[in-house]
Design a protein around this motif. Structure first.
Motif, PDB file in Angstrom:
ATOM      1  N   ASP A 221       0.831  -1.203   0.000  1.00  0.00           N
ATOM      2  CA  ASP A 221       0.000   0.000   0.000  1.00  0.00           C
ATOM      3  C   ASP A 221       0.869   1.258   0.000  1.00  0.00           C
ATOM      4  OD1 ASP A 221      -2.197  -1.592  -0.001  1.00  0.00           O
ATOM      5  OD2 ASP A 221      -2.775  -1.213   2.084  1.00  0.00           O
TER       6      ASP A 221
ATOM      7  N   LYS B  75      -4.544   4.323  -0.902  1.00  0.00           N
ATOM      8  CA  LYS B  75      -4.669   3.183   0.013  1.00  0.00           C
ATOM      9  C   LYS B  75      -4.423   3.572   1.472  1.00  0.00           C
ATOM     10  CE  LYS B  75      -5.348  -0.225  -2.989  1.00  0.00           C
ATOM     11  NZ  LYS B  75      -6.582  -1.038  -2.983  1.00  0.00           N
TER      12      LYS B  75
ATOM     13  N   ASP C 125     -10.157   4.379   1.688  1.00  0.00           N
ATOM     14  CA  ASP C 125     -10.867   3.107   1.874  1.00  0.00           C
ATOM     15  C   ASP C 125     -11.370   2.940   3.307  1.00  0.00           C
ATOM     16  OD1 ASP C 125     -10.355   2.553  -0.750  1.00  0.00           O
ATOM     17  OD2 ASP C 125      -8.774   1.086  -0.373  1.00  0.00           O
TER      18      ASP C 125
END
Length: 297
Positions: free
Chosen positions: A187, A217, A221
């Motif tokens: 990520d 990321k 999210d």
């Protein structure tokens, strides 16, 4: 009497978590008037008209840290709020920047913008809102070993920033609480590559790259479930001729980029948002290249 104008900002800009921010052409206006003694408020919401007011506390912080020879014995502060509060558009940062800039002028301390920014970062904790508010444009900024590093990124002409603002608030504290303490290595690589691509896309005016470069990321999210219909709104915006979509700051405002020449996207987004349970408004904004400023009246 001193007037201080501080712009809205959009922080993070997709993958630029806590280091990348954008200045927008929507301003809060703060008016400062020296009085004989004490603290007074002019136009101001009752909830903020007290000694815990962030602008006033910021001024006290400035005087304590800088220790200028001249400190006003009393101050009257008035507010003209145009930036939605707790929506991810830097409303609290405008208070910090306004307090520092006003204290700097009224005390005749004559600190530079860099010195003011360092104080703002001490109060805000990170530079991605306060840096673009002070300098304008898009700014990459961070602190290391007490040293400030920053650089402007010129946003190409002809881009509009459609800020989709809901009728519910989301505190920064709540939005930060959902973030993990650690992230997977992959990520980290994902965000580094997208952030580099985003800066290159703006610098070289290659707007076709912006949509993929807005992916993230680190925070989007994790925060998306805090915002009703977030995934649906982003998905719909990406079906249009938008240049890219990202969470503004900690949210809940969602930002979509579009070309000025795209005359239909605003109406289409408004029509779509009207079908959702919550009330949403769209602020049709542009990048501001100058940032905060003071005016003696």
């Amino acid at each position: 009497m001193l007037e201080v104008y501080v712009p809205a900002t959009s922080a993070n800009i997709g993958p630029g978590y806590d280091c990348l921010g954008l200045c927008l052409d929507l301003f809060n206006k703060f008016t400062f008037e020296e009085i004989e003694e004490g603290l007074e408020f002019g136009e101001c919401e009752e909830a903020f008209a007290n000694e815990d007011n962030l602008v006033y506390k910021t001024m006290l912080y400035f005087y304590d840290k800088v220790k200028p020879k001249k400190i006003p014995k009393g101050i009257k502060i008035s507010f003209e709020n145009n930036i939605p509060i707790c929506r991810g558009l830097g409303s609290s940062s405008t208070c910090i920047v306004a307090g520092l800039m006003a204290a700097n002028v009224l005390s005749e301390a004559n600190l530079s913008k860099d010195e003011i920014l360092k104080l703002a970062i001490e109060l805000e904790g990170h530079p991605d809102n306060v840096a673009p508010a002070i300098y304008g444009n898009m700014i990459i900024a961070f602190m290391e070993d007490g040293n400030l590093y920053h650089e402007k990124i010129k946003v190409p002409d002809g881009i509009r920033f459609l800020a989709m603002v809901p009728n519910f608030e989301l505190s920064t504290e709540k939005a930060r609480a959902v973030l993990p303490k650690q992230i997977p290595h992959k990520d980290g690589v994902f965000n580094v590559s997208r952030c580099a691509l985003l800066i290159a896309a703006f610098t070289n005016n290659n707007l076709d790259l912006v949509k993929v470069a807005c992916k993230d990321k680190f925070h989007q999210d994790y925060r998306s479930h805090l915002i009703n219909n977030y995934d649906d709104i982003v998905a719909y915006a990406n079906t249009l001729d938008s240049l890219g979509t990202f969470l503004s700051g900690a949210g809940p405002t969602i930002m979509t980029l579009a070309k000025d020449s795209d005359k239909e996207i605003l109406d289409k987004m408004n029509d779509y948002l009207s079908t959702l349970e919550d009330d949403w408004q769209i602020l049709d904004l542009h990048c501001d290249a100058e940032g905060a400023y003071c005016k003696q009246v």
